[in-house]
Design a protein around this motif. Structure first.
Motif, PDB file in Angstrom:
ATOM      1  N   ARG A  90       6.018  23.225   5.282  1.00 18.10           N
ATOM      2  CA  ARG A  90       5.964  22.483   4.022  1.00 18.10           C
ATOM      3  C   ARG A  90       7.326  21.932   3.604  1.00 18.10           C
ATOM      4  NH1 ARG A  90       3.525  25.280  -1.278  1.00 18.10           N
ATOM      5  NH2 ARG A  90       1.659  25.312   0.022  1.00 18.10           N
ATOM      6  N   PRO A  91       8.391  22.751   3.502  1.00 16.12           N
ATOM      7  CA  PRO A  91       9.681  22.168   3.114  1.00 16.12           C
ATOM      8  C   PRO A  91      10.223  21.166   4.129  1.00 16.12           C
ATOM      9  CG  PRO A  91       9.946  24.473   3.750  1.00 16.12           C
ATOM     10  CD  PRO A  91       8.481  24.221   3.619  1.00 16.12           C
ATOM     11  N   VAL A  92       9.936  21.385   5.410  1.00 16.89           N
ATOM     12  CA  VAL A  92      10.389  20.428   6.423  1.00 16.89           C
ATOM     13  C   VAL A  92       9.692  19.085   6.226  1.00 16.89           C
ATOM     14  CG1 VAL A  92      10.401  19.907   8.887  1.00 16.89           C
ATOM     15  CG2 VAL A  92      11.001  22.204   8.102  1.00 16.89           C
ATOM     16  N   ALA A  93       8.370  19.110   6.021  1.00 18.50           N
ATOM     17  CA  ALA A  93       7.630  17.867   5.821  1.00 18.50           C
ATOM     18  C   ALA A  93       8.057  17.175   4.534  1.00 18.50           C
ATOM     19  CB  ALA A  93       6.131  18.162   5.792  1.00 18.50           C
ATOM     20  N   LEU A  94       8.318  17.954   3.491  1.00 17.34           N
ATOM     21  CA  LEU A  94       8.772  17.360   2.237  1.00 17.34           C
ATOM     22  C   LEU A  94      10.122  16.672   2.417  1.00 17.34           C
ATOM     23  CD1 LEU A  94       8.388  16.887  -0.775  1.00 17.34           C
ATOM     24  CD2 LEU A  94       9.415  19.135  -1.200  1.00 17.34           C
ATOM     25  N   ALA A  95      11.018  17.302   3.170  1.00 19.46           N
ATOM     26  CA  ALA A  95      12.321  16.687   3.438  1.00 19.46           C
ATOM     27  C   ALA A  95      12.160  15.389   4.217  1.00 19.46           C
ATOM     28  CB  ALA A  95      13.206  17.667   4.201  1.00 19.46           C
ATOM     29  N   VAL A  96      11.218  15.350   5.151  1.00 18.17           N
ATOM     30  CA  VAL A  96      10.974  14.126   5.926  1.00 18.17           C
ATOM     31  C   VAL A  96      10.470  13.009   5.013  1.00 18.17           C
ATOM     32  CG1 VAL A  96       9.533  13.110   7.733  1.00 18.17           C
ATOM     33  CG2 VAL A  96      10.587  15.344   8.085  1.00 18.17           C
ATOM     34  N   VAL A  97       9.547  13.349   4.109  1.00 16.80           N
ATOM     35  CA  VAL A  97       9.023  12.341   3.185  1.00 16.80           C
ATOM     36  C   VAL A  97      10.124  11.810   2.282  1.00 16.80           C
ATOM     37  CG1 VAL A  97       7.448  11.970   1.247  1.00 16.80           C
ATOM     38  CG2 VAL A  97       6.674  13.249   3.247  1.00 16.80           C
ATOM     39  N   GLU A  98      10.948  12.720   1.742  1.00 13.74           N
ATOM     40  CA  GLU A  98      12.044  12.295   0.861  1.00 13.74           C
ATOM     41  C   GLU A  98      13.039  11.411   1.628  1.00 13.74           C
ATOM     42  OE1 GLU A  98      11.899  12.858  -2.210  1.00 13.74           O
ATOM     43  OE2 GLU A  98      10.942  14.776  -2.632  1.00 13.74           O
TER      44      GLU A  98
ATOM     45  N   VAL B 112       0.816  -1.215   0.000  1.00 16.38           N
ATOM     46  CA  VAL B 112       0.000   0.000   0.000  1.00 16.38           C
ATOM     47  C   VAL B 112       0.847   1.261   0.000  1.00 16.38           C
ATOM     48  CG1 VAL B 112      -1.871  -1.177   1.207  1.00 16.38           C
ATOM     49  CG2 VAL B 112      -0.116   0.000   2.527  1.00 16.38           C
ATOM     50  N   SER B 113       2.150   1.125  -0.183  1.00 14.30           N
ATOM     51  CA  SER B 113       3.037   2.271  -0.001  1.00 14.30           C
ATOM     52  C   SER B 113       2.791   3.371  -1.027  1.00 14.30           C
ATOM     53  CB  SER B 113       4.500   1.836  -0.054  1.00 14.30           C
ATOM     54  OG  SER B 113       4.777   1.159  -1.260  1.00 14.30           O
ATOM     55  N   TYR B 114       2.469   3.018  -2.277  1.00 15.18           N
ATOM     56  CA  TYR B 114       2.216   4.041  -3.283  1.00 15.18           C
ATOM     57  C   TYR B 114       1.007   4.896  -2.891  1.00 15.18           C
ATOM     58  CZ  TYR B 114       5.381   1.456  -6.401  1.00 15.18           C
ATOM     59  OH  TYR B 114       6.468   0.834  -6.963  1.00 15.18           O
ATOM     60  N   GLY B 115      -0.006   4.251  -2.324  1.00 18.94           N
ATOM     61  CA  GLY B 115      -1.198   4.995  -1.922  1.00 18.94           C
ATOM     62  C   GLY B 115      -0.935   5.967  -0.790  1.00 18.94           C
ATOM     63  N   PHE B 116      -0.245   5.497   0.257  1.00 16.47           N
ATOM     64  CA  PHE B 116      -0.063   6.419   1.389  1.00 16.47           C
ATOM     65  C   PHE B 116       0.990   7.485   1.081  1.00 16.47           C
ATOM     66  CE2 PHE B 116       3.034   3.204   3.148  1.00 16.47           C
ATOM     67  CZ  PHE B 116       4.119   4.040   3.344  1.00 16.47           C
ATOM     68  N   PHE B 117       1.954   7.203   0.200  1.00 15.89           N
ATOM     69  CA  PHE B 117       2.882   8.262  -0.194  1.00 15.89           C
ATOM     70  C   PHE B 117       2.170   9.335  -1.012  1.00 15.89           C
ATOM     71  CE2 PHE B 117       6.751   5.588   0.676  1.00 15.89           C
ATOM     72  CZ  PHE B 117       7.360   6.519   1.498  1.00 15.89           C
ATOM     73  N   THR B 118       1.155   8.944  -1.781  1.00 12.63           N
ATOM     74  CA  THR B 118       0.374   9.940  -2.516  1.00 12.63           C
ATOM     75  C   THR B 118      -0.399  10.840  -1.566  1.00 12.63           C
ATOM     76  OG1 THR B 118       0.148   8.399  -4.379  1.00 12.63           O
ATOM     77  CG2 THR B 118      -1.361  10.265  -4.308  1.00 12.63           C
ATOM     78  N   THR B 119      -1.044  10.249  -0.559  1.00  9.50           N
ATOM     79  CA  THR B 119      -1.764  11.074   0.415  1.00  9.50           C
ATOM     80  C   THR B 119      -0.792  11.934   1.226  1.00  9.50           C
ATOM     81  OG1 THR B 119      -1.728   9.261   2.028  1.00  9.50           O
ATOM     82  CG2 THR B 119      -3.640   9.420   0.598  1.00  9.50           C
ATOM     83  N   ALA B 120       0.386  11.396   1.530  1.00  9.11           N
ATOM     84  CA  ALA B 120       1.377  12.180   2.266  1.00  9.11           C
ATOM     85  C   ALA B 120       1.827  13.388   1.439  1.00  9.11           C
ATOM     86  CB  ALA B 120       2.574  11.314   2.637  1.00  9.11           C
ATOM     87  N   GLY B 121       2.040  13.178   0.138  1.00 11.79           N
ATOM     88  CA  GLY B 121       2.433  14.294  -0.710  1.00 11.79           C
ATOM     89  C   GLY B 121       1.360  15.370  -0.777  1.00 11.79           C
TER      90      GLY B 121
ATOM     91  N   LEU C 177      11.715   2.285  -5.471  1.00 18.51           N
ATOM     92  CA  LEU C 177      12.179   3.637  -5.159  1.00 18.51           C
ATOM     93  C   LEU C 177      11.540   4.655  -6.095  1.00 18.51           C
ATOM     94  CD1 LEU C 177      14.155   5.742  -3.893  1.00 18.51           C
ATOM     95  CD2 LEU C 177      15.814   5.019  -5.637  1.00 18.51           C
ATOM     96  N   LEU C 178      11.555   4.370  -7.393  1.00 15.88           N
ATOM     97  CA  LEU C 178      10.947   5.287  -8.356  1.00 15.88           C
ATOM     98  C   LEU C 178       9.441   5.408  -8.137  1.00 15.88           C
ATOM     99  CD1 LEU C 178      12.887   4.224 -11.592  1.00 15.88           C
ATOM    100  CD2 LEU C 178      13.298   6.221 -10.145  1.00 15.88           C
ATOM    101  N   GLY C 179       8.811   4.292  -7.773  1.00 18.78           N
ATOM    102  CA  GLY C 179       7.379   4.344  -7.507  1.00 18.78           C
ATOM    103  C   GLY C 179       7.044   5.190  -6.293  1.00 18.78           C
ATOM    104  N   HIS C 180       7.826   5.046  -5.230  1.00 17.90           N
ATOM    105  CA  HIS C 180       7.605   5.873  -4.039  1.00 17.90           C
ATOM    106  C   HIS C 180       7.801   7.353  -4.352  1.00 17.90           C
ATOM    107  CE1 HIS C 180       8.539   2.297  -1.141  1.00 17.90           C
ATOM    108  NE2 HIS C 180       7.333   2.239  -1.651  1.00 17.90           N
ATOM    109  N   ALA C 181       8.869   7.665  -5.061  1.00 15.15           N
ATOM    110  CA  ALA C 181       9.152   9.065  -5.392  1.00 15.15           C
ATOM    111  C   ALA C 181       8.061   9.648  -6.283  1.00 15.15           C
ATOM    112  CB  ALA C 181      10.516   9.176  -6.071  1.00 15.15           C
ATOM    113  N   PHE C 182       7.631   8.876  -7.288  1.00 13.58           N
ATOM    114  CA  PHE C 182       6.568   9.372  -8.160  1.00 13.58           C
ATOM    115  C   PHE C 182       5.270   9.569  -7.388  1.00 13.58           C
ATOM    116  CE2 PHE C 182       2.896   8.828 -10.858  1.00 13.58           C
ATOM    117  CZ  PHE C 182       3.162   9.707 -11.901  1.00 13.58           C
ATOM    118  N   ALA C 183       4.909   8.601  -6.538  1.00 11.82           N
ATOM    119  CA  ALA C 183       3.657   8.698  -5.791  1.00 11.82           C
ATOM    120  C   ALA C 183       3.643   9.935  -4.894  1.00 11.82           C
ATOM    121  CB  ALA C 183       3.453   7.435  -4.959  1.00 11.82           C
ATOM    122  N   ALA C 184       4.745  10.186  -4.187  1.00  9.41           N
ATOM    123  CA  ALA C 184       4.797  11.341  -3.295  1.00  9.41           C
ATOM    124  C   ALA C 184       4.662  12.643  -4.077  1.00  9.41           C
ATOM    125  CB  ALA C 184       6.104  11.331  -2.503  1.00  9.41           C
ATOM    126  N   HIS C 185       5.344  12.742  -5.220  1.00 12.97           N
ATOM    127  CA  HIS C 185       5.280  13.975  -6.000  1.00 12.97           C
ATOM    128  C   HIS C 185       3.979  14.079  -6.803  1.00 12.97           C
ATOM    129  CE1 HIS C 185       9.585  13.780  -5.036  1.00 12.97           C
ATOM    130  NE2 HIS C 185       9.538  15.083  -5.117  1.00 12.97           N
TER     131      HIS C 185
END
Length: 246
Positions: free
Chosen positions: A178-186, A158-167, A207-215
């Motif tokens: 905002r930049p602090v939270a983004l740094a934590v997610v990255e 479920v990681s792609y889904g929750f990284f999307t909501t986190a983004g 890794l690419l899937g997590h990064a894409f989902a968050a962004h």
């Protein structure tokens, strides 16, 4: 006794009024069926599948996981069923860790925008991130750049889904948060990658899937959710606005 002294004694006998300090109990952050039905219901389903993996026959569970995997082989042969069922399983037994993750990354979005919209954000990230990462693998296999074995690795979770909501939640934050939270997610994405075998194909694809989902959540859903929130009817005069959850 003078009138002034009597007045001072009467005031001293009165109880000191308490200053109202707004507090949020721990229960406000815990997913519940009433406040966050999507988050709570999803965690119940994940608990059920986790217990199934733990106690059911290994041959049965391995077969179910293979059919649910969104690897290149399954996406080519059974795209809809694999996309729908791959998000019903956890790759390990750390269900309690996902309770914390969902309480942080999914429940706040649901409290603000409701279960239906949260589900759309979650599953759209799951589907789009899966296709963005697996379709190139399918193309490389068909051109014989990658071996056929690259299309049979286990891809569930479920990681792609929750990284999307986190983004999306990161975009809704204001100021320095905002930049602090983004740094934590990255950093979280990097830790997940490094904790696995970072040189393997499946680790790179994840890794690419997590990064894409968050962004995807940050750049696509974040502005749309903020725009829909800004378009809501304003609060009537004389009533205090509720505290935002993000």
């Amino acid at each position: 006794m003078t009138g002034e002294a009597r007045s001072m004694l009467l005031k001293a006998d009165r109880p000191v009024p308490r200053i109202a300090v707004p507090r949020r109990s721990l229960r406000a952050f815990v997913p519940t069926p009433r406040t966050t039905p999507f988050t709570f219901g999803y965690l119940v389903v994940l608990l059920g599948t986790t217990l199934l993996l733990k106690f059911a026959d290994p041959e049965l569970t391995n077969r179910l996981l293979q059919l649910s995997s969104t690897d290149a082989h399954n996406l080519w042969r059974r795209p809809l069923s694999s996309l729908l069922t791959s998000a019903l399983w956890l790759s390990d037994e750390g269900w309690l860790a996902y309770v914390v993750i969902f309480a942080i990354a999914v429940a706040p979005l649901e409290r603000r925008f409701g279960a239906r919209r949260t589900a759309i954000v979650f599953f759209s990230g799951h589907v789009v991130a899966t296709l963005v990462t697996e379709l190139p693998v399918m193309a490389l296999i068909s051109t014989h750049v990658l071996p056929n074995s690259a299309g049979h690795w286990l891809d569930i979770g479920v990681s792609y889904g929750f990284f999307t909501t986190a983004g999306a939640l990161v975009f809704l934050l204001r100021g320095r948060a905002r930049p602090v939270a983004l740094a934590v997610v990255e950093a979280f994405i990097a830790v997940i990658w490094l904790s696995d075998d970072p040189t393997t194909l499946d680790s790179v694809v994840t890794l690419l899937g997590h990064a894409f989902a968050a962004h995807f959540g940050l750049l696509f859903w974040g502005p749309r959710l903020r725009g829909s929130s800004a378009g809501r009817t304003g609060i009537r005069a004389g009533r205090q606005a509720p505290e935002s959850v993000v």
